[in-house]
Scaffold this active site. Structure first.
Site, PDB file in Angstrom:
ATOM      1  N   LYS A 112       0.809  -0.981  -0.109  1.00 32.80           N
ATOM      2  CA  LYS A 112      -0.009  -0.072  -0.035  1.00 32.80           C
ATOM      3  C   LYS A 112       0.852   1.215   0.171  1.00 32.80           C
ATOM      4  O   LYS A 112       1.816   1.444   0.781  1.00 32.80           O
ATOM      5  CB  LYS A 112      -0.946  -0.040   1.165  1.00 32.80           C
ATOM      6  N   LYS A 240     -13.290  -7.891  -7.517  1.00 34.00           N
ATOM      7  CA  LYS A 240     -13.714  -8.227  -6.119  1.00 34.00           C
ATOM      8  C   LYS A 240     -14.988  -8.985  -6.203  1.00 34.00           C
ATOM      9  O   LYS A 240     -16.084  -8.504  -6.984  1.00 34.00           O
ATOM     10  CB  LYS A 240     -13.466  -7.363  -5.040  1.00 34.00           C
TER      11      LYS A 240
END
Ligand SMILES: O=C(O)CCC(=O)c1ccccc1C(=O)O
Ligand SMILES: [Mg+2]
Length: 386
Positions: A112, A240
């Site tokens: 991240k 997703k």
């Protein structure tokens, strides 16, 4: 209701719901506790965990996914296990080795970046520490849309150079960094909008920076998940299960997208992760640029079986090969609804298996009564939209 199998009534559905709150080890998306509603249906367990700030029309997709898993079960699998990336939150570089320990055998690491309150040097330090700790791993970064086009053009170049500079195959003093070696695998959602992503890709091409752009939020939160690819805003897609409305819809979207897709979690409990694993296991493989050696595994259950193979548009498609999935987030929880070991990373892979929550854990992790009511109300409203 639609024609697909599902609960007989809203009361039938609500009777089957267990709302749990999972305490987290690491802050992720700004939260330290993750609430989800789990549903036990005739075909297995489904998870409804739309993030609290999502409106009902968006959350309804997540409910459809839970109902699909609970009443239809997973789509036919093409492989028995799925390669997974390690996920490094926006922590201080010093915490990276400890987090990597929770991802045994992972040969791809997602870092991240672009966290509010941090600088590019923090991102570079995190990436460098990953490569010092696990030399030779493939690195992807995720900015969650936080950069402007200018910031992204600069950051991607710098991070790509940091990966090339750390290439473990280079002997000390071997001269300039090899520009044709593997750099960053991709940058996930560097900018927020499709227009910015299009501009960024043009900039990267003009600057000679050959790093793929992957779209996540531009697919997950869009009315039209295909738009960002058609507009030229991304080379790859992160998909997703829950936001797209279930594993079968994910497979259909992936087939239409026609680009490499990474199946990822939305910070799911083991039940939600198992739906992601099921979708990734059903995904037709494709040749991956330049990294065949990491993916030539022997995990094919039955390469010719299953409807999913028919979705492939690549004549050279290899059903064993998919990008590492972002499904290794189970370790972010102190406790999950299944025993440790039930859905555990082995050798960088998660097994394809059905997940049945442990009743004692469901009871122990039960959310507060007002939170349960909040989730039941939300399910009621979302169900009315299906
Ligand atoms: O992709 C992964 O490795 C983990 C999943 C992840 O990063 C994530 C989890 C919850 C919400 C958003 C994201 C994201 O990819 O941005
Ligand atoms: Mg992302």
């Amino acid at each position: 209701m639609t024609s697909v199998p599902g609960p007989e009534s809203i009361d039938d559905l609500l009777d089957r719901v267990h709302v749990v709150a999972l305490p987290m080890r690491v802050k992720f998306r700004g939260i330290t506790e993750r609430e989800v509603a789990l549903v036990e249906g005739p075909a297995g367990w489904g998870e409804f965990g739309a993030f609290p700030e999502y409106a009902d029309d968006e959350a309804a997709h997540w409910l459809a996914s839970a109902l699909e898993m609970a009443w239809q079960g997973p789509p036919p699998a093409l492989r028995s296990r799925v390669p997974v990336n390690a996920t490094i939150p926006a922590v201080a570089a010093g915490e990276v080795p400890g987090i990597l320990e929770r991802f045994p055998g992972c040969t791809t690491v997602k870092v991240k970046v672009a966290e509010a309150g941090q600088e590019l040097v923090d991102d570079v330090a995190r990436v460098a520490t990953v490569l010092q700790t696990r030399p030779g791993v493939r690195v992807r970064v995720d900015a969650n849309g936080a950069w402007s086009v200018d910031e992204a053009a600069h950051a991607v170049r710098v991070l790509d150079q940091a990966v090339r500079a750390a290439d473990a195959s280079r002997a000390p003093g071997a001269g300039p960094v090899a520009l044709d070696g593997p750099g960053l695998e991709y940058v996930e959602q560097p900018c927020a909008t499709v227009d910015e992503l299009v501009q960024l890709r043009e900039r990267l091409a003009a600057d000679g920076v050959r790093v793929d752009v992957a779209a996540d939020e531009s697919i997950r939160r869009a009315d039209d998940p295909l738009r960002v690819i058609r507009a030229g805003g991304a080379d790859r897609a992160v998909v997703k299960v829950a936001p797209l409305g279930g594993p079968r819809r994910l497979l259909a979207v992936a087939a239409e997208l026609g680009v490499l897709v990474t199946v990822s979690s939305a910070l799911d409990s083991a039940v939600g992760v198992s739906a992601g694993v099921a979708a990734a296991a059903a995904l037709p493989g494709r040749g991956l640029p330049g990294h065949g050696e990491i993916f030539d595994d022997d995990d094919v259950a039955n390469p010719t079986a299953g409807d999913a193979a028919a979705h492939s548009t690549n004549p050279a498609a290899d059903p064993t090969v998919i990008p590492a999935a972002g499904l290794g987030t189970g370790g972010f929880f102190h406790e999950d609804v299944v025993e440790t070991g039930a859905l555990t990373l082995v050798d960088g892979h998660l097994p394809v298996c059905s997940v049945v929550p442990d009743p004692a854990r469901l009871a122990g992790l039960r959310a507060a009564p007002d939170r349960r009511d909040w989730w039941l109300d939300r399910i009621r409203r979302c169900h009315a939209q299906l």
